[in-house]
Design a protein around this motif. Structure first.
Motif, short mmCIF file in Angstrom:
data_model
loop_
_atom_site.label_atom_id
_atom_site.label_comp_id
_atom_site.label_asym_id
_atom_site.label_seq_id
_atom_site.Cartn_x
_atom_site.Cartn_y
_atom_site.Cartn_z
N LYS A 18 0.82 -1.22 0.00
CA LYS A 18 0.00 0.00 0.00
C LYS A 18 0.85 1.27 0.00
O LYS A 18 0.53 2.26 -0.65
CB LYS A 18 -0.90 0.02 1.24
CG LYS A 18 -1.93 -1.09 1.29
CD LYS A 18 -3.00 -0.88 0.26
CE LYS A 18 -4.09 -1.93 0.38
NZ LYS A 18 -4.96 -1.95 -0.79
N GLY A 19 1.92 1.23 0.76
CA GLY A 19 2.77 2.42 0.87
C GLY A 19 3.42 2.80 -0.45
O GLY A 19 3.81 3.94 -0.65
N VAL A 52 1.99 2.31 -3.63
CA VAL A 52 1.08 2.74 -4.70
C VAL A 52 0.59 4.18 -4.53
O VAL A 52 0.14 4.80 -5.48
CB VAL A 52 -0.16 1.82 -4.83
CG1 VAL A 52 0.25 0.46 -5.33
CG2 VAL A 52 -0.89 1.71 -3.51
N HIS A 53 0.68 4.71 -3.33
CA HIS A 53 0.18 6.07 -3.12
C HIS A 53 1.10 7.09 -3.81
O HIS A 53 2.31 7.07 -3.59
CB HIS A 53 0.11 6.36 -1.61
CG HIS A 53 -0.39 7.73 -1.30
ND1 HIS A 53 -1.58 8.21 -1.76
CD2 HIS A 53 0.17 8.75 -0.59
CE1 HIS A 53 -1.75 9.45 -1.34
NE2 HIS A 53 -0.71 9.79 -0.63
N ILE A 54 0.49 7.95 -4.61
CA ILE A 54 1.29 8.98 -5.30
C ILE A 54 1.54 10.12 -4.32
O ILE A 54 0.60 10.75 -3.84
CB ILE A 54 0.57 9.48 -6.57
CG1 ILE A 54 0.37 8.32 -7.52
CG2 ILE A 54 1.37 10.58 -7.24
CD1 ILE A 54 -0.61 8.58 -8.63
N ARG A 55 2.80 10.34 -4.03
CA ARG A 55 3.17 11.32 -2.99
C ARG A 55 3.17 12.74 -3.56
O ARG A 55 3.20 12.95 -4.78
CB ARG A 55 4.56 10.99 -2.45
CG ARG A 55 4.73 9.55 -2.00
CD ARG A 55 4.19 9.35 -0.60
NE ARG A 55 4.24 7.94 -0.23
CZ ARG A 55 4.23 7.50 1.02
NH1 ARG A 55 4.17 8.35 2.03
NH2 ARG A 55 4.26 6.22 1.29
N ALA A 56 3.17 13.71 -2.63
CA ALA A 56 3.05 15.12 -3.00
C ALA A 56 4.12 15.56 -3.99
O ALA A 56 3.85 16.34 -4.92
CB ALA A 56 3.13 15.98 -1.74
N GLY A 57 5.34 15.04 -3.81
CA GLY A 57 6.45 15.45 -4.68
C GLY A 57 6.26 15.06 -6.13
O GLY A 57 6.89 15.65 -7.02
N LEU A 76 3.27 15.12 -7.68
CA LEU A 76 2.09 15.78 -8.25
C LEU A 76 2.49 17.11 -8.89
O LEU A 76 3.32 17.84 -8.36
CB LEU A 76 1.05 16.03 -7.16
CG LEU A 76 0.39 14.76 -6.60
CD1 LEU A 76 -0.38 15.09 -5.34
CD2 LEU A 76 -0.54 14.14 -7.62
#
Lengths: 114, 524
Positions: free
Chosen positions: A60-61, A63-68, A70
């Motif tokens: 899970k950790g 697949v999350h698209i992090r702020a950097g 975007l």
């Protein structure tokens, strides 16, 4: 006395209550469409797992698209703008003061000229 | 009897109660933490209630003056003073009342939130002493009718704010931010003091109304004006004097940051007060109006574009605070630029000013709320870095809802309050200069884009394993956020009521210089 007065903007008016009623109606319609959907859906079963071309689901950790990650395209497109803007924010206090003194001096000169 | 005393002395009580409360806080805190909590909450509640009472009195009966040391509190000009209001005078008109409502609303919510958010920290007696001093200074800035008094309250706010910014230390980074903030604030205050000296040297008066009546707009007055504008534009964080803002807002505890927003707006109040009430038509209103418009547009654009690449949630929000200040400067700047043209002022100038002033209270609420939601997240996960966040919407549902309300409001999405004030600004500024209105709309779109990024980074995505034990924020923090969220909703749903009750009288108070002067000079 009127119960409710819409916002007068000078050029027209804005009635948030009408907007709210329209939103609620839209949500009700959306809900009606939603409840008429797939009946066999069950939470927490195989159905809810993502299908990634048969590959196992990554942790899970990961697949999350992090702020950097975007808006990199936006920042990249404005690279020439940011190349000048970001270095201006040096974090050095004397630079902060220089801007204040500089703008004040500029305004005083304009004042004398005008 | 107590009611009469409070009504009669309300202008001084809103300043004196937090001041006395601040200095007694360390003593009360010695008894027990519970006593300290009750004391601080009690002081803020009483101050907020009196501020709201005072505002309602002003909005009902007109401007109120309070003279220190006089036999009656409305004896503004002593009989033997040669017509000069020699005593310190507090003058509370509708604009001051408007700012007091903001301070009361945000101050109460923030203190309630802080009771839990900061409970694990050390030296809380000093912390709350500084916090109450900050509330006292803001109340003083918006209440006083005396230039030197205003300077004193600026100094108190700078010292209290710097102490609060440095409070968490953060391996020295918070102290560095506090020193930068304090130095910049001190330079701004010295500018202001120099302007006071120039005006006092010429007119032998420090009272704003007295000075407004005597002002000749000499070259020295013009220099004083530039110094005042620069001092207060710096204090409110307008571009390009904004550099201190991201440093201070980021490293201060979130409850302090929310209050710093109100402090900055008190400086904005000062800027509008001196430009409109002190100088009014004497000044080159087109030039100063355009100066406000230009720094407003720069603040909007640079603030939002600097926010987008940020990865620290509070630094991102700090840049948005700069951006939103730009809207207020734009709206009021347009009003100022057409001050001498009654046709244009009636056609769109007053609406633009109302939009700018309405945006002050809206901004205080949604930006305060956003900083509090950021604080709740930091409280639970111990990080400001959005790259380390994700999936928190699963465990912090109420915080997420409050964040959505704040984010939609700041982006100007209906039916929240940010939309109402921005709509007034867009439509009126369009009539002044369509290009400026288009910039304002584009900035709103970028604001929405930026907060979509924040929302996705923090709340969306699957629950992350490292935050599997994260719980919702404690109830008092949620109540603090809830009060502001409720305000945002109500102000968004009933904008005209707010405008009729608070904003229009505040705008009229700024435009009508003579009523302010008469309230003071007329009270012989």
């Amino acid at each position: 006395m009127e119960l409710y007065t819409p916002l007068s903007t000078g050029s027209g008016y804005w009635n948030p209550l009408m907007w709210l009623i329209a939103t609620i109606l839209t949500l009700i319609i959306a809900y009606i469409i939603w409840v008429r959907g797939e009946k066999n859906y069950k939470r927490g079963t195989e159905q809810t797992k993502p299908f990634i071309s048969g590959n196992p689901e990554p942790p899970k950790g990961v697949v999350h698209i992090r702020a950097g990650n975007l808006y990199w395209g936006f920042i990249d497109a404005l690279d020439r703008y940011y190349r000048y803007l970001i270095p201006l924010h040096t974090g050095i206090m004397t630079d902060y003061l220089l801007w204040i003194f500089g703008i004040t001096a500029g305004l005083l000169v304009v004042l004398v000229v005008v | 009897m107590i009611t009469d005393f409070v009504i009669k002395n309300a202008p001084i009580l809103v300043v004196a109660i937090p001041l006395i409360g601040a200095f007694l806080c360390p003593l009360v805190g010695r008894i027990s933490p519970m006593w300290r909590k009750t004391w601080v909450l009690g002081i803020v509640t009483v101050t907020s209630l009196i501020a709201i009472l005072l505002a309602s009195m002003v909005l009902t009966h007109g401007a109120i003056t309070y003279v220190f040391g006089a036999s009656t509190s409305d004896l503004t000009v002593p009989i033997d003073s040669g017509g000069i209001p020699v005593r310190i005078i507090f003058t509370v008109d509708a604009m001051s009342a408007f700012m007091e409502v903001i301070t009361a609303l945000v101050g109460f919510s923030v203190i309630l939130y802080s009771m839990v958010a900061d409970k694990e920290r050390s030296n809380l007696e000093q912390y709350y002493t500084l916090f109450l001093l900050l509330i006292c200074s803001v109340m003083g800035m918006v209440t006083t009718g005396d230039l030197f008094n205003f300077f004193v309250f600026i100094e108190i706010s700078s010292m209290a704010s710097a102490g609060l910014v440095a409070y968490r230390v953060e391996k020295g980074r918070a102290i560095e931010a506090a020193i930068k903030y304090f130095m910049v604030s001190t330079i701004a205050a010295i500018f202001f003091l120099f302007a006071i000296a120039i005006l006092y040297g010429q007119y032998n008066a420090l009272n704003i109304a007295m000075l407004a009546e005597r002002l000749q707009f000499t070259l020295l007055d013009k220099i004083a004006l530039i110094l005042i504008v620069m001092a207060l534009a710096t204090k409110c964080g307008a571009v390009p004097m904004h550099f201190w803002t991201p440093d201070a807002y980021t490293l201060a505890p979130s409850s302090v940051t929310a209050m710093l927003v109100v402090t900055s707006q008190a400086s904005l109040y000062g800027l509008f007060r001196f430009v409109f009430t002190l100088y009014h038509l004497h000044l080159n209103y087109v030039m100063i109006g355009w100066f406000l418009i230009i720094i407003g547009v720069l603040s909007m654009v640079i603030g939002v574009t600097m926010a987008i690449p940020q990865k620290d949630v509070k630094r991102l929000m700090a840049y948005h605070a700069i951006s939103q200040t730009g809207y207020m400067l734009l709206g009021v700047g347009v009003g100022l630029a057409v001050l001498g043209d009654s046709t244009q002022l009636t056609r769109f100038g007053i609406i633009a000013m109302e939009g700018g002033i309405f945006h002050i209270i809206n901004h205080a609420m949604y930006k305060g709320l956003l900083f509090l939601t950021a604080g709740a997240i930091i409280f639970r996960i111990g990080s400001r870095d959005m790259n380390r966040m994700g999936g928190l919407g699963h465990s912090m549902k109420y915080t997420m809802i409050f964040f959505i309300i704040g984010a939609l409001s700041i982006a100007g999405i209906p039916p929240f309050n940010g939309f109402a004030s921005k709509l007034l600004i867009y439509e009126s500024v369009y009539l002044f200069n369509p290009f400026l209105a288009i910039i304002a709309m584009v900035v709103s779109i970028l604001t929405l884009a930026s907060f979509v990024k924040v929302f996705h980074s923090i709340f969306m995505g699957p629950p992350l394993p490292e935050y599997s034990n994260v719980k919702e924020a404690p109830l008092p923090m949620l109540i603090g956020m809830g009060i502001l969220a409720l305000g945002i909703l109500l102000f968004g749903l009933f904008p005209q009521t707010v405008i009729d009750t608070l904003v229009h009288p505040a705008t009229a108070a700024l435009l009508n210089q003579s009523s302010y002067v008469n309230a003071v000079i007329g009270g012989v």
